[in-house]
Design an enzyme around this catalytic site. Sequence first.
Site, PDB file in Angstrom:
ATOM      1  N   ASP A  30      73.421  20.100  36.329  1.00  0.00           N
ATOM      2  CA  ASP A  30      72.460  21.166  36.230  1.00  0.00           C
ATOM      3  C   ASP A  30      71.110  20.460  35.521  1.00  0.00           C
ATOM      4  OD1 ASP A  30      72.509  24.585  36.417  1.00  0.00           O
ATOM      5  OD2 ASP A  30      70.682  23.516  35.426  1.00  0.00           O
ATOM      6  N   ASN A  86      76.580  33.489  39.579  1.00  0.00           N
ATOM      7  CA  ASN A  86      75.708  34.512  39.375  1.00  0.00           C
ATOM      8  C   ASN A  86      75.353  35.156  40.655  1.00  0.00           C
ATOM      9  OD1 ASN A  86      75.575  34.336  36.572  1.00  0.00           O
ATOM     10  ND2 ASN A  86      74.163  32.576  36.932  1.00  0.00           N
ATOM     11  N   HIS A  99      76.521  29.225  44.369  1.00  0.00           N
ATOM     12  CA  HIS A  99      76.951  27.875  43.511  1.00  0.00           C
ATOM     13  C   HIS A  99      77.664  28.478  42.000  1.00  0.00           C
ATOM     14  CE1 HIS A  99      73.048  29.489  42.228  1.00  0.00           C
ATOM     15  NE2 HIS A  99      73.282  29.297  40.972  1.00  0.00           N
ATOM     16  N   HIS A 101      78.615  27.807  38.386  1.00  0.00           N
ATOM     17  CA  HIS A 101      78.329  26.780  37.030  1.00  0.00           C
ATOM     18  C   HIS A 101      79.724  26.586  36.464  1.00  0.00           C
ATOM     19  CE1 HIS A 101      74.080  28.052  36.700  1.00  0.00           C
ATOM     20  NE2 HIS A 101      74.548  29.085  37.428  1.00  0.00           N
TER      21      HIS A 101
HETATM   22  P1  5GP Z   1      71.386  30.633  38.961  1.00  0.00           P
HETATM   23  O1  5GP Z   1      70.511  31.085  37.810  1.00  0.00           O
HETATM   24  O2  5GP Z   1      70.734  30.932  40.336  1.00  0.00           O
HETATM   25  O3  5GP Z   1      72.840  31.142  38.675  1.00  0.00           O
HETATM   26  O4  5GP Z   1      71.559  29.036  38.720  1.00  0.00           O
HETATM   27  C1  5GP Z   1      70.646  28.213  39.165  1.00  0.00           C
HETATM   28  C2  5GP Z   1      70.804  26.898  38.408  1.00  0.00           C
HETATM   29  O5  5GP Z   1      70.166  25.761  39.191  1.00  0.00           O
HETATM   30  C3  5GP Z   1      70.009  26.878  37.040  1.00  0.00           C
HETATM   31  O6  5GP Z   1      70.912  26.482  35.941  1.00  0.00           O
HETATM   32  C4  5GP Z   1      69.020  25.550  37.248  1.00  0.00           C
HETATM   33  O7  5GP Z   1      68.596  25.139  36.099  1.00  0.00           O
HETATM   34  C5  5GP Z   1      69.515  25.095  38.437  1.00  0.00           C
HETATM   35  N1  5GP Z   1      68.430  24.226  39.160  1.00  0.00           N
HETATM   36  C6  5GP Z   1      67.485  24.783  39.726  1.00  0.00           C
HETATM   37  N2  5GP Z   1      66.934  23.726  40.523  1.00  0.00           N
HETATM   38  C7  5GP Z   1      67.572  22.742  40.311  1.00  0.00           C
HETATM   39  C8  5GP Z   1      67.219  21.494  40.847  1.00  0.00           C
HETATM   40  O8  5GP Z   1      66.459  21.061  41.599  1.00  0.00           O
HETATM   41  N3  5GP Z   1      68.274  20.409  40.426  1.00  0.00           N
HETATM   42  C9  5GP Z   1      69.379  20.705  39.675  1.00  0.00           C
HETATM   43  N4  5GP Z   1      70.214  19.770  39.438  1.00  0.00           N
HETATM   44  N5  5GP Z   1      69.432  21.778  39.259  1.00  0.00           N
HETATM   45  C10 5GP Z   1      68.547  22.877  39.251  1.00  0.00           C
END
Ligand code: 5GP
Length: 113
Positions: A30, A86, A99, A101
């Site tokens: 992440d 999420n 995705h 985590h």
């Molecule tokens: P969500 O909030 O949708 O559950 O998680 C999305 C995750 O993707 C977040 O933890 C954020 O830091 C990560 N993220 C967003 N854009 C990028 C990216 O371009 N590269 C990487 N490696 N992580 C990303």
Amino acid sequence: MSDCIFCKIADGNIPANIAYEDDRILCFHDLEPQAPVHVLLIPRKHIESLDAAEEGDAALLGHLLLKVKEIAARLGLENGYRLVSNCGADGMQTVKHLHFHLLGKRRLLWPPG
Ligand code: 5GP
Ligand code: ZN
């Protein structure tokens, strides 16, 4: 999905620090880690969230879930870890590509905020 950031990572069009990959799934670190180990597991196939997963995705999602223990072991998470997906607005999902985590290497609090 041409405008999906995780599809672009899966296609190699946006760089990521990849921890594991095969023909069906990808795992990368992440960008804003919330724990000493924080990686994201995604199917290469664009599925918006668990809410959008279908019966035909069962083998793919089973494959992904069964890889977790292998990836966790590679990342040194022998003391345990948390797997979180999420979903939707109340789940605070920000990237609309399914995705999971995988977090570890610190004691994680429960319940989440
Ligand atoms: P969500 O909030 O949708 O559950 O998680 C999305 C995750 O993707 C977040 O933890 C954020 O830091 C990560 N993220 C967003 N854009 C990028 C990216 O371009 N590269 C990487 N490696 N992580 C990303
Ligand atoms: Zn996507």
